[in-house]
Design a protein around this motif. Structure first.
Motif, short mmCIF file in Angstrom:
data_model
loop_
_atom_site.label_atom_id
_atom_site.label_comp_id
_atom_site.label_asym_id
_atom_site.label_seq_id
_atom_site.Cartn_x
_atom_site.Cartn_y
_atom_site.Cartn_z
N MET A 258 23.39 -25.79 -47.77
CA MET A 258 22.34 -24.97 -47.19
C MET A 258 21.22 -24.66 -48.19
O MET A 258 20.26 -23.97 -47.86
N VAL A 259 21.36 -25.13 -49.41
CA VAL A 259 20.35 -24.84 -50.44
C VAL A 259 19.97 -26.13 -51.14
O VAL A 259 20.73 -27.10 -51.20
N ASN A 260 18.74 -26.15 -51.69
CA ASN A 260 18.30 -27.24 -52.56
C ASN A 260 17.18 -26.68 -53.44
O ASN A 260 16.94 -25.47 -53.46
N GLY A 261 16.52 -27.53 -54.16
CA GLY A 261 15.53 -27.06 -55.12
C GLY A 261 14.20 -26.64 -54.51
O GLY A 261 13.34 -26.10 -55.22
N GLU A 262 14.00 -26.92 -53.23
CA GLU A 262 12.72 -26.58 -52.61
C GLU A 262 12.59 -25.07 -52.47
O GLU A 262 13.57 -24.36 -52.28
N THR A 263 11.35 -24.58 -52.56
CA THR A 263 11.10 -23.14 -52.53
C THR A 263 11.69 -22.48 -51.30
O THR A 263 12.29 -21.41 -51.38
N ASN A 264 11.57 -23.11 -50.14
CA ASN A 264 12.04 -22.50 -48.89
C ASN A 264 13.55 -22.60 -48.70
O ASN A 264 14.09 -22.08 -47.73
N HIS A 265 14.23 -23.32 -49.60
CA HIS A 265 15.67 -23.52 -49.43
C HIS A 265 16.46 -23.14 -50.68
O HIS A 265 17.57 -23.63 -50.88
N ARG A 266 15.89 -22.28 -51.50
CA ARG A 266 16.65 -21.75 -52.61
C ARG A 266 17.73 -20.81 -52.07
O ARG A 266 17.60 -20.28 -50.97
N PRO A 267 18.78 -20.56 -52.88
CA PRO A 267 19.76 -19.57 -52.41
C PRO A 267 19.12 -18.19 -52.25
O PRO A 267 18.47 -17.70 -53.17
N LYS A 268 19.32 -17.60 -51.09
CA LYS A 268 18.72 -16.29 -50.81
C LYS A 268 19.63 -15.15 -51.23
O LYS A 268 19.17 -14.01 -51.37
#
Length: 303
Positions: A258-268
């Motif tokens: 559910m996460v990757n290095g992109e700004t919108n998919h960083r761990p929240k």
């Protein structure tokens, strides 16, 4: 497998979905559902003195009865809550059955059948959720759902003036998944775009609520739903909520998929334990935004 395919056709999560949904074609027999509901209703009809031995304010007891008709210590308003609740640990059955009420005589037997059937349903739902998110179908098995399953049997008597009370305050559920049998009397409401909308009962269907734990594990892709219960002056209402819990010591974090290095998919959300989740939930009285804020990661923007 046929039952799973039938369930999948009637209930499957989509991405970016807040959910309080009905599950039908679920494979839990009507005799199992209604059998336990009848035994639970009979429990609440017993004389007060017969139920008195189960009354307790100790939160760690395996089985207790308490009244929700007084203002919660975590509330900042003067609304009173019109509910009696039988709260117990219901799964694994063999380990916990001796803690359950022994009266009425059918209670333990019927609860055992119901608890096993609903546990199996919850695991099937979680497999479907995992597949729908592109995760391994067994992703939610193990520690994330390995705690003792809780059950709240909520009884709401007829209320002389519903304008003065709520059955349960607005909240989101704390754990990964809640499977609810709400019977045939209305009362459950969910919040949607600032409005409270009634969830109409469907005979022998289950309402499935995503919890805060699931919201954080999916990094916000699936969101927990805020809900409450209102009272009425015409009919008593009873609901049975089964809450799938993690092991209290396990580490909970957003799933790597559910996460990757992109700004919108960083761990929240940061890592936390099941015990930390319980402490945060009590501190925030189940308020979704307040609880999520305690675990949210605030990333620094690069200029």
């Amino acid at each position: 497998m046929a039952a799973d395919r039938s369930l999948a056709r009637s209930w499957r999560p989509a991405r970016s979905m807040a959910s309080s949904r009905h599950a039908v074609n679920h494979g839990v027999g009507e005799d199992v559902i209604q059998g336990f509901r009848e035994a639970a209703a009979e429990f609440f009809r017993m004389p007060a003195e017969a139920k008195l031995k189960h009354y307790s304010n100790e939160h760690n007891k395996h089985c207790r009865v308490f009244s929700g008709s007084v203002t919660s210590h975590t509330d900042t308003n003067d609304i009173r809550y019109w509910r009696d609740c039988l709260k117990l640990r219901c799964y694994p059955v063999d380990k916990l059955m001796d803690h359950w009420p022994s009266q009425p005589e059918t209670f333990r037997e019927r609860l055992a059948k119901y608890a096993v059937a609903v546990q199996e349903l919850a695991q099937r739902l979680l497999r479907l959720i995992a597949e729908g998110l592109g995760l391994d179908s067994q992703f939610f098995e193990g520690d994330l759902t390995g705690g003792e399953t809780m059950m709240n049997v909520n009884y709401y008597p007829r209320c002389p003036d519903p304008s003065l009370t709520l059955g349960i305050r607005p909240h989101s559920d704390r754990y990964i998944l809640t499977v609810l049998s709400q019977g045939d009397v209305t009362g459950l409401q969910v919040k949607h775009k600032g409005r409270w909308i009634g969830v109409q009962p469907m005979r022998n269907a289950f309402v499935v609520n995503f919890g805060l734990q699931l919201e954080m594990v999916t990094n916000g892709v699936l969101t927990s739903v805020e809900h409450r219960v209102v009272t009425n002056s015409a009919k008593a209402r009873m609901s049975v909520a089964t809450l799938i819990r993690p092991n209290m010591g396990c580490r909970i974090r957003p799933a790597p998929m559910m996460v990757n290095g992109e700004t919108n998919h960083r761990p929240k959300y940061r890592d936390f334990t099941g015990s930390e989740l319980i402490e945060a939930y009590e501190a925030t009285a189940g308020n979704r935004e307040a609880l999520l804020a305690l675990f949210r990661i605030h990333h620094t923007k690069l200029l």
